[in-house]
Design a protein around this motif. Structure first.
Motif: not given
Length: 413
Positions: A343-361
């Motif tokens: 909502k507003g400028l509080m947005v989450g992107i959930e990945f299929q696996h947590e390893s994707y998050g680290g790579l994307l960061i």
């Protein structure tokens, strides 16, 4: 400059936290933040980054907002800290302002230094006002890491090393009214909830959940505490997220963005009926630095600037644009992105696996974008940029994310 970076990393390794230093280096975050302005962080080598983390929701006005800095400078020339033995004009003015902007009949404030302090005070007030001990919180919640706030935080990895915590604490499933109904009883002092779980992974409740929680609290004589530390001060497109659901708590906590990204400040605000126990015992809960003039002036300037620049409405509009762009992008990467929400400028992107998050960061950092995990759910990265972010900057962020996703696909194949 390299010597300064190396020296700082060694200082972290030897005197701050070795594990933290290792993690930063592994993720490629081995530079020094040096200065910042608006939505941009600049490192010591002059590299610039769009801040899409926003100090976990702290920098609603961006970095170094002129209005807040000027207010603090003016106060510095008068009296930086309070003597605590005479009336403090800034504290009175901020408390009046908080009564004006919070929903319903919330009227009295205790101004402190941080979010966890605000939660501590809210829990103490709830127990004292009701004469009861039992507190209900939510699984996957985050309310801070001091002993009381940790007791209601809903993740065992943070709680277990410090047990025994406060007694009479029970956790229920967030968003599940039936689970709350099974737990609440006439011995319950309060139910504490985040309107939207931030560190839990940007988890939104159903439209009727908070209203249902409000009704259950009323039925059993329990107080409803809403933790708006991350969701408040315009972040979700309303001044406070509970306004999306037309629910008013008995006690509300706020911090993070309240200080305008310049001063640390938090507060808990309650109705006159709940506050009466503090009126009869005014020194039962105090703080040496809480409510100091510098922090109060920063907070007043922050709230005035939000209103004058229409930033709450801007957050709603920018958030809708960002969410739509991310939703469209996610459709092209179903094997990587599981969900986009917020909502507003509080947005989450959930990945299929947590390893994707680290790579994307790491990839986004290389592209000049700063983001981070949500603390309780490492499958989710959060986007919480300053409310002043422009549409052009949002487009740059989404384009950088698209390029980063393309690289992740290549690495995964």
């Amino acid at each position: 400059m390299k010597e300064i970076v190396t020296e700082t990393i060694v200082d972290y390794e030897n005197h701050v936290n070795l594990g933290m230093a290792r993690l930063f280096k592994i993720m490629g975050l081995d530079t020094l933040e040096w200065k910042a302005s608006g939505t941009i962080i600049e490192d010591i080598e002059g590299n610039k980054y769009i801040d899409c983390l926003g100090g976990y929701g702290t920098f609603a006005l961006g970095h170094r907002p002129a209005e807040v800095i000027e207010a603090v400078k003016e106060q510095l020339d008068l009296m930086p800290l309070s003597s605590k033995v005479l009336f403090n004009q800034a504290l009175g003015q901020l408390s009046r302002k908080l009564a004006e902007i919070t929903p319903g009949r919330l009227q009295y404030s205790f101004v402190c230094n941080s979010g966890t302090e605000a939660v501590e005070g809210a829990l103490k007030l709830a127990r004292m006002a009701t004469g009861k001990d039992r507190i209900i919180a939510a699984v996957n919640s985050f309310h801070g890491k001091s002993l009381g706030s940790l007791s209601v935080t809903g993740r065992d990895i943070f709680r277990n090393p410090f047990k025994p915590l406060l007694p009479e604490i029970e956790h229920v499933i967030f968003g599940d009214l039936e689970d709350l109904a099974k737990s609440i009883n006439h011995e319950t002092a309060a139910v504490i909830l985040e309107p939207i779980q931030g560190e839990g992974g940007i988890i939104l409740p159903s439209e009727n959940y908070l209203a249902g929680a409000r009704e259950l609290c009323d039925n059993y004589g329990a107080l409803l505490i809403l933790d708006e530390i991350q969701t408040g001060i315009g972040r979700t497109g309303k001044m406070f997220a509970c306004e999306h659901y037309n629910v008013v708590p008995d006690i509300l906590t706020t911090a993070k963005a309240l200080g305008g990204g310049v001063m640390p400040v938090g507060a808990f605000i309650a109705t006159p009926e709940v506050w009466e126990v503090f009126n009869t015992a005014p020194f039962i809960h105090t703080s040496t630095f809480g409510g100091n003039p510098l922090a109060c002036r920063a907070a007043i300037a922050t709230l005035n600037t939000l209103e004058e620049k229409g930033l709450v409405q801007k957050a709603a509009e920018s958030g809708e644009y960002l969410l739509n762009r991310l939703t469209d992008l996610a459709k092209n990467y179903p094997d990587i992105i599981n969900d986009v929400r917020g909502k507003g400028l509080m947005v989450g992107i959930e990945f299929q696996h947590e390893s994707y998050g680290g790579l994307l960061i790491s990839e986004l950092f290389e592209a000049g974008i700063v983001v981070a995990y949500t603390l309780n759910q490492q499958k989710v990265i959060r986007l919480e940029p300053p409310l002043i972010i422009s549409q052009e900057e949002i487009d740059k962020v989404v384009d950088a994310l698209k390029n980063a996703l393309t690289k992740v696909v290549e690495l995964a194949s």
